[in-house]
Scaffold this motif. Structure first.
Motif, PDB file in Angstrom:
ATOM      1  N   PRO A 259     -29.938 -66.936 -62.278  1.00  0.00           N
ATOM      2  CA  PRO A 259     -29.984 -68.360 -61.909  1.00  0.00           C
ATOM      3  C   PRO A 259     -28.674 -69.072 -62.220  1.00  0.00           C
ATOM      4  CG  PRO A 259     -31.269 -67.945 -63.895  1.00  0.00           C
ATOM      5  CD  PRO A 259     -30.881 -66.601 -63.353  1.00  0.00           C
ATOM      6  N   HIS A 261     -27.977 -71.905 -63.556  1.00  0.00           N
ATOM      7  CA  HIS A 261     -27.771 -72.680 -64.773  1.00  0.00           C
ATOM      8  C   HIS A 261     -27.100 -71.862 -65.871  1.00  0.00           C
ATOM      9  CE1 HIS A 261     -31.529 -70.684 -66.114  1.00  0.00           C
ATOM     10  NE2 HIS A 261     -31.028 -70.867 -67.319  1.00  0.00           N
ATOM     11  N   GLU A 270     -33.506 -73.939 -67.242  1.00  0.00           N
ATOM     12  CA  GLU A 270     -34.373 -72.977 -66.565  1.00  0.00           C
ATOM     13  C   GLU A 270     -35.725 -73.601 -66.248  1.00  0.00           C
ATOM     14  OE1 GLU A 270     -35.590 -68.297 -67.127  1.00  0.00           O
ATOM     15  OE2 GLU A 270     -35.070 -69.501 -68.881  1.00  0.00           O
ATOM     16  N   GLN A 273     -34.403 -75.998 -61.880  1.00  0.00           N
ATOM     17  CA  GLN A 273     -33.341 -75.937 -60.901  1.00  0.00           C
ATOM     18  C   GLN A 273     -33.855 -75.272 -59.630  1.00  0.00           C
ATOM     19  OE1 GLN A 273     -33.363 -73.857 -63.489  1.00  0.00           O
ATOM     20  NE2 GLN A 273     -33.523 -71.899 -62.452  1.00  0.00           N
ATOM     21  N   LEU A 277     -30.144 -67.805 -56.478  1.00  0.00           N
ATOM     22  CA  LEU A 277     -29.646 -66.872 -57.482  1.00  0.00           C
ATOM     23  C   LEU A 277     -28.240 -66.424 -57.115  1.00  0.00           C
ATOM     24  CD1 LEU A 277     -32.846 -64.673 -58.017  1.00  0.00           C
ATOM     25  CD2 LEU A 277     -32.041 -66.613 -59.380  1.00  0.00           C
TER      26      LEU A 277
END
Length: 624
Positions: A259, A261, A270, A273, A277
């Motif tokens: 991800p 973030h 997490e 968002q 990916l």
């Protein structure tokens, strides 16, 4: 035909950058010579010369702009209809028009374009967990340099992209040049890291106007050299510069997807968002000890002092106080003046802190007419919802209202408290306000709390500071002397609730005080921080910050410097001594400044409110 920017509104004098010819004069002519010129010329002659140089600069700038547009059009960089010409201190640039540009969006778009270009070319690549939060980085094998450059040249030709060397330490980055130009790549032939940038601009932006997000939000392409481990035969790719997790990865390692973030602290944590990916390596995916994964909300307190119904309620309460306010600043109209700061503070939050989970707006049966109250990102909380004793309402004491913030239903354990005159000035991360172990940060001021007991002449903030100090001295034996900066306050609900139980008398007395009193405590803005520090749950920290007292002279020049540099993470536009007669002058000063600093409406504003005219914004996003 490509869209070009419309003529910008005439800016206020202090919004205007120093004319280029004047800057050149100051840069080239030695200071002793300039002082000698000042000594032999009158002020009127110097002002006339400056005006003449300004007009000449404007005329030459318009001519350069016309020539620059022709040159960019001939180069094929203005073929798309959603591109415009913008300017920075190095010249003209082509920018992509974005309805609501933010640093996080510009960063994500530049990263996406680079990854897609490498994917089309069949080049192995991985997103790197770099130290920058407003920029991104992608690693590629150095052996693939020629293919990478070819892919980037094609990308720059299609997307009007620019390439440059990123800043490194104290060394500034180089001037971005069109990446479709062979000359640009000759300068970068041996560079271990190259930055790709597509400029992003708000609608209506142009040279000296609107919001432009540039090189600071570019994507770095890192060329990782092949090597071997000190002990072993495994082939490695060696990083050209430090990053957050690893100095090398296996040359034949498998790619994974993670991800977004993980790669910037600007992104929501997490589970909150929606970004796609990203292709990376396993070495960049572990959870680090300084990651903040708990939710963080924001609380505002707000009042519209011009509301007739609110003014009637206030008049009824103050009429019952025969002695009047204990200090002139305790009930000054400036405390309740509405200069529309909340609108711009919310814009700053949307622009520079996209990781915030939810916003709570605490009001006295009021809602700003421009606010989309039904937006899922904000909840309007009335005083009646958080006060457990209806007999103390209505209240016109901000310190009383602040005692009840931790009683907001649904509020996260960790949250930031904003006054509406506090703004974010550049991108911030959760780590600027909290530690990953849950501790809060607070920001000490050089201003001191006067020593000694409460005195009739104490201004409200000093009186509350003395009351806080007395409680802390009795509880911990420590004497606090410093005030706190007027910044966003990092708070914990559990600490506030503990203080409520620890000091029930002063707490209930402040809550019941409908107007400011000499016996008030200041709970979230001071007492919380010192109490949490003395119980091991907070630490002092730095924050790039500035404070502007609107009643003091020299404010226009200081605001102009702030607008040009955008160097502060937070700033406050405060006023405690002005009267209603000063409001028109302050609006004439603040509205153009705030429109220039925050020209992009937030999603919390009604569409009709977004159509208002905006002032020029002379500087792009800072390179941080």
């Amino acid at each position: 035909m490509p869209r070009t920017a419309p003529p910008a509104p005439r800016p206020l004098p202090w919004h205007t950058d120093t004319p280029p010819l004047v800057r050149g004069y100051r840069r080239k002519v030695p200071l002793p010579v300039r002082r000698a010129v000042v000594a032999v010329t009158g002020a009127g002659l110097r002002r006339a010369a400056l005006r003449g140089l300004g007009r000449l600069s404007a005329a030459s700038g318009a001519l350069r702009l016309r020539w620059g547009r022709r040159r960019l059009r001939r180069a094929g960089l203005l073929t798309a209809t959603d591109r415009i010409v913008v300017a920075d201190r190095h010249g003209l640039r082509v920018a992509q028009v974005t309805p609501m540009p933010t640093p996080l969006h510009a960063r994500a778009e530049n990263l996406r374009l680079v990854c897609e270009a490498l994917e089309r070319a069949g080049i192995d690549h991985f997103v790197v967990r770099a130290y920058g939060n407003v920029s991104s980085a992608v690693g590629v094998p150095a052996a693939e340099r020629s293919r990478v450059v070819a892919a980037l040249v094609e990308l720059c030709a299609r997307q009007a992209g620019y390439v440059s060397l990123p800043a490194r330490g104290k060394r500034p980055g180089t001037v971005p040049r069109p990446g479709s130009s062979p000359q640009a790549w000759r300068r970068l032939a041996a560079a271990p890291v190259v930055r790709f940038t597509r400029f992003h601009a708000s609608p209506g932006a142009g040279p000296g106007a609107g919001l432009v997000l540039g090189v600071a939000h570019g994507c770095d392409i890192e060329f990782w050299q092949r090597g071997r481990a000190e002990a072993g035969e495994e082939d490695l790719l060696i990083a050209p510069r430090p990053n957050r997790t690893t100095a090398s990865v296996p040359a034949a390692g498998a790619a994974v997807h993670a991800p977004g973030h993980l790669f910037t602290r600007l992104a929501p944590a997490e589970g909150r968002q929606s970004a796609a990916l990203l292709r990376t390596r396993p070495e960049f995916t572990p959870r680090l000890p300084d990651e903040i994964r708990f939710p963080i909300d924001v609380v505002y307190t707000w009042v519209d002092g011009s509301d007739p119904a609110w003014r009637r309620r206030r008049a009824e309460v103050t009429a019952c106080d025969a002695d009047g306010p204990y200090h002139e600043q305790a009930a000054n109209d400036a405390r309740y003046a509405n200069r529309d700061e909340l609108r711009y503070s919310l814009r700053s939050l949307h622009m520079y802190a996209p990781w915030v989970r939810h916003i709570y707006l605490v009001t006295d049966d009021q809602v700003p007419p421009w606010l989309v109250g039904s937006h899922p990102g904000i909840t309007v909380v009335d005083h009646r919802e958080i006060f457990d004793d209806p007999r103390v309402l209505p209240t016109f004491n901000s310190q009383a209202i602040e005692t009840r913030l931790h009683h907001i239903d649904g509020l996260s354990e960790h949250f930031l408290y904003f006054n509406d005159d506090v703004f974010l000035g550049s991108p911030v991360t959760p780590q600027d306000f909290f530690l990953a172990n849950g501790m809060t940060k607070f920001f000490l001021s050089r201003a001191l709390i006067p020593l000694g007991p409460i005195h009739p002449g104490d201004v409200p903030v000093s009186a509350a500071g003395k009351n806080n100090r007395a409680l802390l001295e009795a509880r911990f034996g420590a004497t606090v002397t410093q005030k706190l900066k007027h910044t966003p306050h990092a708070l914990r609900r559990s600490v506030l609730a503990e203080i409520e139980q620890e000091f029930p008398g002063p707490y209930r007395a402040t809550m019941a005080s409908r107007v400011r009193s000499a016996s008030d405590i200041s709970l979230p803005s001071a007492l919380h921080h010192y109490y949490a520090f003395l119980t091991g749950r907070a630490v002092p920290a730095p924050l790039r910050y500035d404070y502007f007292d609107l009643a003091r002279p020299g404010i226009p020049a200081r605001l102009a410097r702030l607008l040009r540099s955008r160097h502060c993470q937070a700033f406050c536009l405060n006023d405690t001594v002005s009267c209603e007669r000063d409001l028109a002058d302050q609006l004439a000063l603040l509205r153009p400044f705030l429109d220039a600093y925050f020209p992009v409406p937030s999603p919390l504003e009604r569409a009709i409110a977004r159509q208002e005219a905006r002032q020029p914004c002379p500087s792009p996003s800072p390179s941080r």
